[in-house]
Design an enzyme around this catalytic site. Structure first.
Site, short mmCIF file in Angstrom:
data_model
loop_
_atom_site.label_atom_id
_atom_site.label_comp_id
_atom_site.label_asym_id
_atom_site.label_seq_id
_atom_site.Cartn_x
_atom_site.Cartn_y
_atom_site.Cartn_z
CB SER A 169 -0.93 0.00 1.21
OG SER A 169 -0.25 -0.39 2.36
CG HIS B 179 -2.99 -0.92 -3.39
ND1 HIS B 179 -3.13 0.42 -3.15
CD2 HIS B 179 -3.13 -1.53 -2.19
CE1 HIS B 179 -3.36 0.62 -1.88
NE2 HIS B 179 -3.38 -0.55 -1.27
CD GLU C 175 -3.65 3.17 -6.02
OE1 GLU C 175 -3.40 2.59 -4.94
OE2 GLU C 175 -3.69 4.41 -6.12
CG ASN D 231 -3.05 4.15 1.16
OD1 ASN D 231 -4.12 4.23 1.76
ND2 ASN D 231 -2.53 2.99 0.80
N1 CAA Z 1 -14.98 -9.90 3.96
C1 CAA Z 1 -15.86 -10.28 3.01
N2 CAA Z 1 -17.07 -9.70 2.88
C2 CAA Z 1 -17.40 -8.72 3.74
C3 CAA Z 1 -16.51 -8.27 4.75
C4 CAA Z 1 -15.27 -8.93 4.84
N3 CAA Z 1 -14.36 -8.57 5.75
N4 CAA Z 1 -17.11 -7.26 5.44
C5 CAA Z 1 -18.32 -7.09 4.87
N5 CAA Z 1 -18.49 -7.95 3.85
C6 CAA Z 1 -19.65 -8.10 2.99
C7 CAA Z 1 -20.83 -8.55 3.81
O1 CAA Z 1 -20.82 -9.95 3.94
C8 CAA Z 1 -21.99 -8.04 3.00
O2 CAA Z 1 -22.21 -8.96 1.94
P1 CAA Z 1 -23.68 -9.34 1.51
O3 CAA Z 1 -24.15 -8.19 0.69
O4 CAA Z 1 -23.45 -10.58 0.74
O5 CAA Z 1 -24.48 -9.53 2.73
C9 CAA Z 1 -21.46 -6.74 2.37
O6 CAA Z 1 -20.02 -6.81 2.46
C10 CAA Z 1 -21.94 -5.53 3.12
O7 CAA Z 1 -21.59 -5.71 4.48
P2 CAA Z 1 -22.47 -5.19 5.70
O8 CAA Z 1 -23.92 -5.15 5.29
O9 CAA Z 1 -22.12 -6.00 6.91
O10 CAA Z 1 -21.93 -3.77 6.04
P3 CAA Z 1 -21.78 -2.50 5.15
O11 CAA Z 1 -22.88 -2.34 4.16
O12 CAA Z 1 -21.50 -1.41 6.11
O13 CAA Z 1 -20.46 -2.76 4.28
C11 CAA Z 1 -18.16 -2.49 4.03
C12 CAA Z 1 -19.26 -3.06 4.90
C13 CAA Z 1 -18.17 -3.17 2.67
C14 CAA Z 1 -16.85 -2.76 4.74
C15 CAA Z 1 -18.44 -0.94 3.84
O14 CAA Z 1 -18.60 -0.35 5.09
C16 CAA Z 1 -17.34 -0.23 3.11
O15 CAA Z 1 -17.30 -0.22 1.88
N6 CAA Z 1 -16.43 0.44 3.88
C17 CAA Z 1 -15.30 1.14 3.30
C18 CAA Z 1 -14.19 0.15 3.06
C19 CAA Z 1 -12.98 0.80 2.46
O16 CAA Z 1 -12.89 2.00 2.25
N7 CAA Z 1 -11.96 -0.02 2.19
C20 CAA Z 1 -10.70 0.44 1.69
C21 CAA Z 1 -9.72 0.53 2.80
S1 CAA Z 1 -8.15 1.10 2.24
C22 CAA Z 1 -7.33 -0.31 1.80
O17 CAA Z 1 -7.76 -1.41 1.98
C23 CAA Z 1 -6.02 -0.16 1.13
C24 CAA Z 1 -4.91 0.42 1.82
O18 CAA Z 1 -3.88 0.51 1.19
C25 CAA Z 1 -4.93 0.89 3.22
#
Ligand code: CAA
Length: 287
Positions: free
Chosen positions: A123, A144, A156, A194
């Site tokens: 990242s 990424h 990415e 990031n």
């Molecule tokens: N693994 C697999 N599936 C997951 C999961 C996980 N850890 N967490 C949630 N899900 C799935 C759920 O099972 C659910 O699937 P269904 O539709 O089949 O039921 C779906 O995602 C939606 O989950 P929830 O209803 O429980 O909750 P939500 O609607 O709030 O979504 C979320 C959860 C997808 C995490 C959402 O909050 C989100 O998009 N958050 C932002 C995440 C983000 O920005 N990620 C990037 C981080 S930066 C990075 O990773 C890179 C870096 O370099 C730091």
């Protein structure tokens, strides 16, 4: 554009939160995946999590029992990276430490076929720096993924100084073949994702530190006012506070501007071992 050959496997090193998601999306898309992790219990735990997520998809009638079983059958843990000889793409998803990643790439580079692509899920570490430990940097690229990998659409794709366009085309095609949307960036501290995300998270922590609002209010304001799926503090917990701290340090060091300096509260949280979801304690407490 490159055509996709599903007869050749994908190799993954690292079965943590990112690695297991990467393994799952390739296996679910019909690729055989060879997996290595120095810690064999990480592989067991990754397989258990993947099975749990697939069972959930079966119960929601998104996939059949047979599709779940076929996906699990495509994942093969291997005890040594010497078994990666036949892979078309190698993805490294190990700890975010340059020396660990370089050691892995040096070892794997000796084994991989001359035309296999070497990709890192880093990242924030320089793609060009990691590419330099391999024999052919034109085949090296950043791939990424985003957490949670099975859900997030973006890959990415980060070009090192010497990454070839042919390597880009192949990785672009592979990302699309696993249902992701690839977007291209050049090797620069924090890439695009990031460089933009971490200052926002850092500012949210500074708001908390300065007593501007409670964590729930800071997150609620960004969710309800800016339509973010989750607030920046909860997102920091999901990413890992140690990861956020490391990325901010890279931005601060390499771009040399005070605006990237990690918030003192973030540093304290990391020193206290409150790393977010993975330690069940971060800006919030998790069950
Ligand atoms: N693994 C697999 N599936 C997951 C999961 C996980 N850890 N967490 C949630 N899900 C799935 C759920 O099972 C659910 O699937 P269904 O539709 O089949 O039921 C779906 O995602 C939606 O989950 P929830 O209803 O429980 O909750 P939500 O609607 O709030 O979504 C979320 C959860 C997808 C995490 C959402 O909050 C989100 O998009 N958050 C932002 C995440 C983000 O920005 N990620 C990037 C981080 S930066 C990075 O990773 C890179 C870096 O370099 C730091």
């Amino acid at each position: 554009m490159s055509s996709i050959d599903k007869s050749k496997p994908i190799g993954v090193v690292g079965a943590g939160a990112m690695g297991r998601g990467i393994i799952q999306v390739f296996a679910q898309s019909g690729f055989d995946v060879l997996v290595h992790d120095a810690n064999s219990s990480a592989i067991e735990s990754a397989l258990a999590t993947i099975e749990k997520l697939l069972n959930r998809s079966v119960s929601k009638e998104r996939i059949t029992d047979d599709e779940r079983d076929a996906t699990l059958k495509r994942i093969t843990p291997v005890g040594n990276v010497s078994e990666f000889k036949s892979v078309q793409l190698f993805v490294e998803a190990a700890s975010e430490k340059p020396e660990i990643k370089k050691t892995i790439f040096k070892a794997v580079d000796k084994v991989l076929a001359g035309d296999a692509i070497r990709a890192t899920n880093t990242s924030s570490i320089s793609i060009t720096e990691l590419a330099a430990v391999t024999g052919n940097p034109s085949l090296f690229i950043g791939m990424h993924f985003f957490n949670p990998v099975p859900v997030m659409k973006l890959v990415e794709i980060v070009m090192g100084l010497e990454t070839s366009d042919a390597t880009y085309d192949k990785v672009h095609a592979l990302a699309e073949a696993v249902g992701k949307t690839p977007l291209r960036a050049n090797d620069h501290p924090g890439f695009v994702s990031n460089r933009i995300l971490m200052p926002m998270i850092n500012e949210a922590i500074l708001c908390m530190q300065d007593g501007v609002a409670r964590p729930e209010a800071i997150d609620g304001i960004m969710q309800l006012g800016m339509a973010h799926p989750m607030g920046p503090l909860r997102l920091a917990d999901l990413i890992g506070l140690d990861v956020c701290y490391d990325i901010l340090n890279v931005l601060h060091r390499d771009l040399g501007e005070d605006k990237y300096r990690p918030a003192p509260l973030l540093r304290k949280m990391v020193l206290a071992g409150r790393l977010g979801n993975k330690t069940k304690q971060g800006f919030y407490t998790y069950e």
